[in-house]
Write a protein that holds these residues in place. Structure first.
Motif, PDB file in Angstrom:
ATOM      1  N   ARG A 142      26.505  40.735  41.495  1.00  0.00           N
ATOM      2  CA  ARG A 142      27.104  41.333  40.306  1.00  0.00           C
ATOM      3  C   ARG A 142      26.491  40.619  39.105  1.00  0.00           C
ATOM      4  O   ARG A 142      26.380  39.402  39.108  1.00  0.00           O
ATOM      5  CB  ARG A 142      28.629  41.127  40.329  1.00  0.00           C
ATOM      6  N   THR A 143      26.057  41.367  38.130  1.00  0.00           N
ATOM      7  CA  THR A 143      25.453  40.720  36.965  1.00  0.00           C
ATOM      8  C   THR A 143      26.485  40.571  35.855  1.00  0.00           C
ATOM      9  O   THR A 143      27.431  41.368  35.743  1.00  0.00           O
ATOM     10  CB  THR A 143      24.258  41.529  36.436  1.00  0.00           C
ATOM     11  N   GLY A 144      26.300  39.551  35.046  1.00  0.00           N
ATOM     12  CA  GLY A 144      27.232  39.295  33.951  1.00  0.00           C
ATOM     13  C   GLY A 144      26.665  38.267  33.001  1.00  0.00           C
ATOM     14  O   GLY A 144      25.619  37.659  33.267  1.00  0.00           O
ATOM     15  N   ASN A 145      27.352  38.033  31.900  1.00  0.00           N
ATOM     16  CA  ASN A 145      26.808  37.180  30.835  1.00  0.00           C
ATOM     17  C   ASN A 145      27.673  35.985  30.464  1.00  0.00           C
ATOM     18  O   ASN A 145      27.229  35.087  29.758  1.00  0.00           O
ATOM     19  CB  ASN A 145      26.598  38.018  29.566  1.00  0.00           C
ATOM     20  N   ASP A 146      28.949  35.958  30.901  1.00  0.00           N
ATOM     21  CA  ASP A 146      29.868  34.937  30.406  1.00  0.00           C
ATOM     22  C   ASP A 146      30.054  33.753  31.350  1.00  0.00           C
ATOM     23  O   ASP A 146      30.404  32.659  30.912  1.00  0.00           O
ATOM     24  CB  ASP A 146      31.249  35.560  30.143  1.00  0.00           C
ATOM     25  N   LEU A 147      29.872  33.982  32.639  1.00  0.00           N
ATOM     26  CA  LEU A 147      30.143  32.932  33.633  1.00  0.00           C
ATOM     27  C   LEU A 147      29.317  33.232  34.882  1.00  0.00           C
ATOM     28  O   LEU A 147      29.206  34.387  35.299  1.00  0.00           O
ATOM     29  CB  LEU A 147      31.636  32.922  34.004  1.00  0.00           C
ATOM     30  N   THR A 148      28.755  32.164  35.462  1.00  0.00           N
ATOM     31  CA  THR A 148      28.078  32.309  36.754  1.00  0.00           C
ATOM     32  C   THR A 148      29.003  31.782  37.845  1.00  0.00           C
ATOM     33  O   THR A 148      29.493  30.652  37.756  1.00  0.00           O
ATOM     34  CB  THR A 148      26.749  31.517  36.777  1.00  0.00           C
ATOM     35  N   LEU A 149      29.220  32.601  38.839  1.00  0.00           N
ATOM     36  CA  LEU A 149      30.077  32.236  39.964  1.00  0.00           C
ATOM     37  C   LEU A 149      29.169  32.190  41.191  1.00  0.00           C
ATOM     38  O   LEU A 149      28.615  33.208  41.592  1.00  0.00           O
ATOM     39  CB  LEU A 149      31.158  33.310  40.097  1.00  0.00           C
ATOM     40  N   VAL A 150      28.989  30.979  41.751  1.00  0.00           N
ATOM     41  CA  VAL A 150      28.100  30.812  42.908  1.00  0.00           C
ATOM     42  C   VAL A 150      28.932  30.526  44.147  1.00  0.00           C
ATOM     43  O   VAL A 150      29.862  29.704  44.101  1.00  0.00           O
ATOM     44  CB  VAL A 150      27.093  29.659  42.660  1.00  0.00           C
ATOM     45  N   SER A 151      28.596  31.210  45.241  1.00  0.00           N
ATOM     46  CA  SER A 151      29.306  30.966  46.486  1.00  0.00           C
ATOM     47  C   SER A 151      28.457  31.425  47.659  1.00  0.00           C
ATOM     48  O   SER A 151      27.287  31.784  47.490  1.00  0.00           O
ATOM     49  CB  SER A 151      30.669  31.662  46.472  1.00  0.00           C
ATOM     50  N   TRP A 152      29.054  31.474  48.842  1.00  0.00           N
ATOM     51  CA  TRP A 152      28.348  31.917  50.042  1.00  0.00           C
ATOM     52  C   TRP A 152      29.379  32.301  51.090  1.00  0.00           C
ATOM     53  O   TRP A 152      30.555  31.992  50.946  1.00  0.00           O
ATOM     54  CB  TRP A 152      27.420  30.817  50.590  1.00  0.00           C
ATOM     55  N   SER A 153      28.921  32.986  52.116  1.00  0.00           N
ATOM     56  CA  SER A 153      29.777  33.405  53.235  1.00  0.00           C
ATOM     57  C   SER A 153      30.973  34.208  52.704  1.00  0.00           C
ATOM     58  O   SER A 153      30.856  34.926  51.705  1.00  0.00           O
ATOM     59  CB  SER A 153      30.218  32.189  54.072  1.00  0.00           C
ATOM     60  N   LYS A 154      32.126  34.074  53.322  1.00  0.00           N
ATOM     61  CA  LYS A 154      33.278  34.878  52.928  1.00  0.00           C
ATOM     62  C   LYS A 154      33.705  34.633  51.473  1.00  0.00           C
ATOM     63  O   LYS A 154      34.202  35.541  50.789  1.00  0.00           O
ATOM     64  CB  LYS A 154      34.457  34.565  53.865  1.00  0.00           C
ATOM     65  N   MET A 155      33.517  33.409  50.992  1.00  0.00           N
ATOM     66  CA  MET A 155      33.924  33.085  49.617  1.00  0.00           C
ATOM     67  C   MET A 155      33.201  33.955  48.597  1.00  0.00           C
ATOM     68  O   MET A 155      33.747  34.249  47.523  1.00  0.00           O
ATOM     69  CB  MET A 155      33.610  31.613  49.308  1.00  0.00           C
ATOM     70  N   ALA A 156      31.971  34.362  48.915  1.00  0.00           N
ATOM     71  CA  ALA A 156      31.232  35.204  47.967  1.00  0.00           C
ATOM     72  C   ALA A 156      31.947  36.542  47.785  1.00  0.00           C
ATOM     73  O   ALA A 156      31.949  37.125  46.691  1.00  0.00           O
ATOM     74  CB  ALA A 156      29.799  35.413  48.458  1.00  0.00           C
ATOM     75  N   ARG A 157      32.587  37.028  48.842  1.00  0.00           N
ATOM     76  CA  ARG A 157      33.346  38.285  48.728  1.00  0.00           C
ATOM     77  C   ARG A 157      34.571  38.077  47.846  1.00  0.00           C
ATOM     78  O   ARG A 157      34.934  38.917  47.040  1.00  0.00           O
ATOM     79  CB  ARG A 157      33.756  38.793  50.119  1.00  0.00           C
ATOM     80  N   LEU A 158      35.228  36.925  47.999  1.00  0.00           N
ATOM     81  CA  LEU A 158      36.388  36.647  47.148  1.00  0.00           C
ATOM     82  C   LEU A 158      35.955  36.508  45.695  1.00  0.00           C
ATOM     83  O   LEU A 158      36.680  36.937  44.780  1.00  0.00           O
ATOM     84  CB  LEU A 158      37.105  35.364  47.609  1.00  0.00           C
ATOM     85  N   CYS A 159      34.781  35.936  45.499  1.00  0.00           N
ATOM     86  CA  CYS A 159      34.283  35.789  44.121  1.00  0.00           C
ATOM     87  C   CYS A 159      34.029  37.160  43.487  1.00  0.00           C
ATOM     88  O   CYS A 159      34.211  37.329  42.276  1.00  0.00           O
ATOM     89  CB  CYS A 159      33.017  34.940  44.103  1.00  0.00           C
ATOM     90  N   GLU A 160      33.615  38.122  44.295  1.00  0.00           N
ATOM     91  CA  GLU A 160      33.431  39.477  43.769  1.00  0.00           C
ATOM     92  C   GLU A 160      34.771  40.047  43.298  1.00  0.00           C
ATOM     93  O   GLU A 160      34.851  40.705  42.265  1.00  0.00           O
ATOM     94  CB  GLU A 160      32.802  40.382  44.825  1.00  0.00           C
TER      95      GLU A 160
END
Lengths: 327, 352
Positions: free
Chosen positions: A201-219
């Protein structure tokens, strides 16, 4: 594209690699029983196609599942060793860390160790302290190993293929909750390169980095924040060693704010590595200090209220994200 | 090390004389390695095979280059017997360019994949689990080769020993386990920490054919190994060879052996395999001066190897970064071109 579960997609990926290369084989507990991998049918039916010499149903002998994979790899084959859970992987840390990771180096490059070891990570509801750990940082810390933690069916299939084709030993960590998650899987070969992140997901205000299942929660968190008019960029690292520093640096230079989310215990986790590295390389671009979120430093508890206390939930990520945005 | 690939019956003087020469080469290597250690030329410790030469020699004389062996921390003798180059091994001990493992491993990590020597090992019992895997690879590829794993008596108390023996039987793998029983697990008398009747009984508990031999009698080892290896090549499955010997040296060369009874070592030294073999040769038609010349030749070769190693340069420090892995960025301290893999983390084709 075809929609399928993570477990099915990864099984297809394995079968495709086994058809492509007769030196690829798999070993582990329960691989050739009716459900082929008791946790999620990851091997169902493969014994019928490939036979017992390539889908090897083993005794409960983690030292030897891992050690045999190392020996078979240096002797010219490409084994996929399944240790079922990262917690059981600890029974075979010696063979993975002392042997697989070091043989090429300590023998002066005479041998390669092209193996994949599958170790499922993550909290599984009610599984408690010995069936729920996320140990990816242990192996990132070990020179010689590659570590991948895909978070979608397509990435699971595509990264397994890259892992099998790699000449380095690869720790393939799949989240137990993802096995039943569905997603679109490409109809072509769909190889996903090691070390390349995906900006989901692209955006300009904050970068949210994750992996595995957590990346889905970050979405999910990014979607919630979009409702507040905040634009969040979500990066699914997919590979933890090597990890895609270029993608993360570029994003942080754009947003100026970084939150790294992991399911593992926060202390000494991989998020700490990302946070430190980005601070060292992008300090000038940061509007506030890098933040991370991970589990409290305690074993995974059993009863639901305590288990939930342990979990890194979307609500907790959201709160930390808002804090990062406000700073 | 002369290779005798046909499993001829032993006690044929010419064959025994060849075995004698290999044993002398191992002995000379170990003695000169200790001298080099004492003189400060060896960066790490060395585990010597002195007094146990007959086992590796008698076993490996029946193996082919295409067969694999896996060794342990006491691996110099196995390596030489399997055909590794003693000159390169001495360089490895001294950490010089041209060492068997590129001076990355030292004494405990000698390997020579070109002759099927898949490595000495610093972790006991790991050779067993890797050995069954190598045997599985042979089976999968349909190759005509076998695996031999050398373990000590102390290792029979580690869990992977049992896993691997069970595994070998379950999959009927082409593998031989050689247990070199030298009585000591580091500085502990093994029998003082071991229940039951010993390694042979333990192997038999898995249904594995297991045989005992005088490990200081090179002809006896050769004969038994030829028999067991022949069974494995014929599809007979795993075999277990238990060789009784004695570790006349310490666990490592600088071990003062304060745990031993007075006179114990001297008593066992009377039974050491090279002296026994020389005596046998003397009464079986090999002239004494021939035997002495063979022994002298072994020492001359190793002396030359030591001199050559001392002259060889140390590797450039930047080589420390080579052969870690294909994937991953260069380490921050690495000098240009010395680390594998490009910055973007994609796979690099140029290594070592």
């Amino acid at each position: 594209m075809t929609e399928m579960t993570f477990a099915d997609a990864v099984r297809e990926g394995l079968a495709e690699e086994m058809r492509r290369d007769p030196l690829v084989w798999a070993l582990g507990e329960d691989l050739s029983t009716a459900h082929g991998g008791t946790s999620a049918n990851q091997y169902t039916g493969l014994i019928d196609e490939f036979g017992p010499k390539r889908i090897v149903n083993t005794p409960i002998s983690e030292n030897t599942i891992m050690g045999a994979a190392v020996g078979a790899a240096v002797a010219g084959t490409r084994p996929v060793a399944d240790l079922r859970m990262a917690d059981f992987g600890m029974c075979a840390v010696d063979e993975l860390v002392n042997q697989a990771a070091k043989i090429r180096y300590m023998f002066g490059g005479q041998a390669r160790v092209p193996l994949v070891v599958r170790q499922a990570i993550g909290v599984r509801k009610g599984a408690a302290a010995q069936h729920s750990q996320s140990t990816e940082a242990w192996y990132v810390h070990t020179p010689g190993l590659v570590v991948v933690a895909p978070g979608t069916p397509a990435d699971g299939r595509g990264l397994l293929k890259s892992a099998i084709r790699a000449d380095d030993p690869v720790v393939f960590m799949e989240h137990k909750d993802l096995w039943v998650a569905t997603g679109d899987v490409p109809d072509d070969e769909g190889v996903v390169p090691i070390g390349v992140a995906k900006t989901v997901r692209t955006g300009n205000d904050l970068t949210l980095v994750s992996w595995s299942k957590m990346a889905r929660l970050c979405e999910e968190v990014a979607e919630t924040l979009a409702g507040d008019g905040v634009s969040v960029e979500v990066i699914d690292l997919r590979s933890l060693w090597p990890w895609d520093t270029a993608a993360v640096y570029a994003s942080v230079r754009k947003t100026g704010r970084l939150l790294v989310a992991q399911e593992a215990v926060q202390t000494g986790g991989f998020a700490a590595e990302v946070a430190t590295d980005v601070t060292e390389h992008c300090f000038d671009a940061l509007k506030t200090h890098v933040r991370r979120i991970g589990a409290p430093r305690m074993p995974v508890p059993y009863a639901e209220p305590m288990e939930n206390e342990y979990r890194v939930t979307p609500e907790r990520i959201l709160a930390r994200a808002r804090e990062t945005l406000a700073a | 090390m002369s290779k005798i690939t046909e499993p001829v019956r032993t006690n044929e003087p010419a064959r025994v004389f060849e075995l004698f020469k290999t044993m002398c080469l191992i002995r000379a290597f170990e003695e000169r390695a200790e001298d080099a250690f004492d003189a400060g030329f060896v960066n790490g410790s060395i585990h010597q095979y002195i007094g146990e030469e007959a086992i590796g020699t008698g076993v490996c004389a029946n193996l082919r280059d295409s067969d694999y062996i896996l060794s342990n921390h006491r691996g110099h003798g196995h390596s030489i017997a399997k055909g590794a180059n003693p000159e390169a091994m001495m360089k490895e001990l001294m950490g010089r360019v041209g060492g068997t493992s590129g001076a990355k491993g030292g004494s405990m990590h000698i390997a020579d994949f070109s002759v099927g020597m898949l490595g000495a090992n610093g972790v006991l019992a790991d050779g067993l689990t890797m050995g069954v895997g190598a045997a599985q690879a042979i089976s999968l590829k349909g190759e005509d080769a076998i695996v031999t794993v050398f373990v000590g008596d102390g290792t029979t108390n580690r869990g992977p020993f049992y896993e691997a023996l069970n595994w070998a039987m379950v999959y009927a793998l082409p593998i031989m386990f050689v247990c070199e029983n030298n009585s000591y697990a580091s500085s502990t008398m093994t029998r003082s920490v071991t229940a039951g009747e010993g390694p042979v009984a333990r192997a038999k508990a898995f249904g594995m054919p297991a045989f005992d031999v005088d490990g200081n009698d090179v002809s006896a080892v050769d004969t038994l190994a030829a028999d067991l290896i022949g069974r494995i090549r014929g599809g007979g499955g795993p075999q277990f060879l238990h060789a009784r010997t004695y570790r006349v040296k310490g666990h490592i060369s600088r071990d003062k052996m304060l745990y031993r009874a007075e006179g114990e070592t001297e008593e066992h030294w009377k039974d050491e395999p090279i002296g026994r073999c020389a005596a046998w040769l003397a009464t079986n038609g090999i002239a004494e001066d021939e035997v002495n010349a063979a022994r002298d030749a072994a020492y001359a070769r190793i002396d030359a190897a030591v001199a050559e190693a001392k002259e060889a340069p140390f590797p450039d420090a930047s080589l420390a970064y080579a052969d870690v892995q294909d994937y991953g960025p260069p380490e921050p301290w690495a000098q240009d071109g010395s680390q594998d893999g490009p910055q973007d983390g994609s796979q690099s084709g140029s290594t070592s």
